[in-house]
Design a protein around this motif. Structure first.
Motif, PDB file in Angstrom:
ATOM      1  N   TYR A  26       3.577  49.049  19.943  1.00  0.00           N
ATOM      2  CA  TYR A  26       4.082  46.607  19.597  1.00  0.00           C
ATOM      3  C   TYR A  26       4.805  46.961  18.636  1.00  0.00           C
ATOM      4  CZ  TYR A  26       4.187  42.145  19.741  1.00  0.00           C
ATOM      5  OH  TYR A  26       4.458  40.742  19.676  1.00  0.00           O
ATOM      6  N   HIS A  27       4.717  47.514  17.500  1.00  0.00           N
ATOM      7  CA  HIS A  27       5.802  46.985  16.627  1.00  0.00           C
ATOM      8  C   HIS A  27       6.850  48.243  16.651  1.00  0.00           C
ATOM      9  CE1 HIS A  27       4.134  44.021  14.556  1.00  0.00           C
ATOM     10  NE2 HIS A  27       2.729  44.269  14.201  1.00  0.00           N
ATOM     11  N   ARG A  28       6.362  49.580  16.542  1.00  0.00           N
ATOM     12  CA  ARG A  28       7.196  50.758  16.491  1.00  0.00           C
ATOM     13  C   ARG A  28       7.892  50.781  17.107  1.00  0.00           C
ATOM     14  NH1 ARG A  28      11.004  53.531  15.939  1.00  0.00           N
ATOM     15  NH2 ARG A  28      10.901  55.806  15.579  1.00  0.00           N
ATOM     16  N   PHE A  29       7.846  50.155  18.818  1.00  0.00           N
ATOM     17  CA  PHE A  29       9.153  50.343  19.977  1.00  0.00           C
ATOM     18  C   PHE A  29       9.258  48.761  20.325  1.00  0.00           C
ATOM     19  CE2 PHE A  29       6.700  54.454  20.108  1.00  0.00           C
ATOM     20  CZ  PHE A  29       7.537  54.861  19.581  1.00  0.00           C
ATOM     21  N   ALA A  30       8.861  47.408  19.535  1.00  0.00           N
ATOM     22  CA  ALA A  30       8.674  46.730  19.689  1.00  0.00           C
ATOM     23  C   ALA A  30       8.554  46.185  21.554  1.00  0.00           C
ATOM     24  CB  ALA A  30      11.029  46.218  19.732  1.00  0.00           C
ATOM     25  N   LEU A  31       7.959  46.197  21.880  1.00  0.00           N
ATOM     26  CA  LEU A  31       6.711  46.656  23.562  1.00  0.00           C
ATOM     27  C   LEU A  31       6.141  44.627  23.270  1.00  0.00           C
ATOM     28  CD1 LEU A  31       5.415  49.518  23.755  1.00  0.00           C
ATOM     29  CD2 LEU A  31       7.431  48.587  24.606  1.00  0.00           C
ATOM     30  N   SER A  32       5.946  44.558  24.577  1.00  0.00           N
ATOM     31  CA  SER A  32       5.662  43.493  24.847  1.00  0.00           C
ATOM     32  C   SER A  32       4.124  43.498  24.854  1.00  0.00           C
ATOM     33  CB  SER A  32       5.944  42.270  25.738  1.00  0.00           C
ATOM     34  OG  SER A  32       5.439  42.877  26.851  1.00  0.00           O
ATOM     35  N   CYS A  33       2.894  42.534  24.358  1.00  0.00           N
ATOM     36  CA  CYS A  33       1.947  42.492  24.870  1.00  0.00           C
ATOM     37  C   CYS A  33       1.205  43.076  25.845  1.00  0.00           C
ATOM     38  CB  CYS A  33       1.029  41.875  24.268  1.00  0.00           C
ATOM     39  SG  CYS A  33       0.920  40.921  22.676  1.00  0.00           S
ATOM     40  N   ALA A  34       2.078  42.804  27.121  1.00  0.00           N
ATOM     41  CA  ALA A  34       1.382  43.562  28.345  1.00  0.00           C
ATOM     42  C   ALA A  34       2.262  45.102  29.058  1.00  0.00           C
ATOM     43  CB  ALA A  34       2.882  42.477  29.369  1.00  0.00           C
ATOM     44  N   ASP A  35       3.620  45.297  27.812  1.00  0.00           N
ATOM     45  CA  ASP A  35       3.844  46.885  28.020  1.00  0.00           C
ATOM     46  C   ASP A  35       2.935  47.492  27.450  1.00  0.00           C
ATOM     47  OD1 ASP A  35       6.627  45.941  28.870  1.00  0.00           O
ATOM     48  OD2 ASP A  35       6.814  45.374  27.137  1.00  0.00           O
ATOM     49  N   VAL A  36       2.035  46.895  25.940  1.00  0.00           N
ATOM     50  CA  VAL A  36       1.159  47.910  25.873  1.00  0.00           C
ATOM     51  C   VAL A  36       0.137  48.363  26.075  1.00  0.00           C
ATOM     52  CG1 VAL A  36      -0.569  47.848  23.194  1.00  0.00           C
ATOM     53  CG2 VAL A  36       2.485  47.769  23.380  1.00  0.00           C
ATOM     54  N   GLU A  37      -0.140  47.003  26.819  1.00  0.00           N
ATOM     55  CA  GLU A  37      -1.886  46.539  27.952  1.00  0.00           C
ATOM     56  C   GLU A  37      -1.383  47.778  29.222  1.00  0.00           C
ATOM     57  OE1 GLU A  37      -4.139  43.731  31.340  1.00  0.00           O
ATOM     58  OE2 GLU A  37      -1.632  43.391  30.292  1.00  0.00           O
ATOM     59  N   ASP A  38      -0.269  47.303  29.734  1.00  0.00           N
ATOM     60  CA  ASP A  38      -0.074  48.908  30.662  1.00  0.00           C
ATOM     61  C   ASP A  38       0.006  50.521  30.211  1.00  0.00           C
ATOM     62  OD1 ASP A  38       0.912  47.296  32.419  1.00  0.00           O
ATOM     63  OD2 ASP A  38       2.688  46.796  32.205  1.00  0.00           O
ATOM     64  N   LEU A  39       0.398  50.229  28.621  1.00  0.00           N
ATOM     65  CA  LEU A  39       0.191  51.964  28.266  1.00  0.00           C
ATOM     66  C   LEU A  39      -0.926  52.010  28.202  1.00  0.00           C
ATOM     67  CD1 LEU A  39       2.757  51.508  25.695  1.00  0.00           C
ATOM     68  CD2 LEU A  39       3.553  53.436  27.614  1.00  0.00           C
ATOM     69  N   LEU A  40      -1.654  51.114  27.504  1.00  0.00           N
ATOM     70  CA  LEU A  40      -3.205  51.661  27.460  1.00  0.00           C
ATOM     71  C   LEU A  40      -3.577  51.505  28.933  1.00  0.00           C
ATOM     72  CD1 LEU A  40      -3.868  49.555  24.936  1.00  0.00           C
ATOM     73  CD2 LEU A  40      -4.097  51.479  24.516  1.00  0.00           C
ATOM     74  N   ALA A  41      -3.654  50.842  29.776  1.00  0.00           N
ATOM     75  CA  ALA A  41      -4.134  51.322  31.161  1.00  0.00           C
ATOM     76  C   ALA A  41      -4.123  52.663  31.877  1.00  0.00           C
ATOM     77  CB  ALA A  41      -3.528  49.840  32.211  1.00  0.00           C
TER      78      ALA A  41
END
Length: 77
Positions: A26-41
């Protein structure tokens, strides 16, 4: 990842490595919470975006400070 060694202990449902990766991304690549959720999924971890936002709010300052501290200084070339 050096952040994991310095990370304070906390008790949650998810392993520490997953929380570290989510907040770091989230902090390193300036992602949104939804983007991080997709990465984890994509990696098989089912977590809601609200949970990711709670992690970011709770542990985010630690990661942001670590990333800023480890960032290189601009060169004069």
């Amino acid at each position: 990842m050096k952040i994991l060694a310095n990370m304070p202990r906390f008790k949650t449902r998810f392993p520490r490595e997953i929380i570290v990766y989510a907040v770091w991304a989230y902090h390193r690549f300036a992602l949104s919470c939804a983007d991080v959720e997709d990465l984890l999924a994509e990696r098989g971890v089912i977590v809601s975006r609200e949970t990711v936002c709670q992690w970011v709010n709770r542990f985010g300052s630690f990661f942001a400070d670590s990333i800023k501290r480890d960032r290189r200084l601009p060169a004069d070339k």
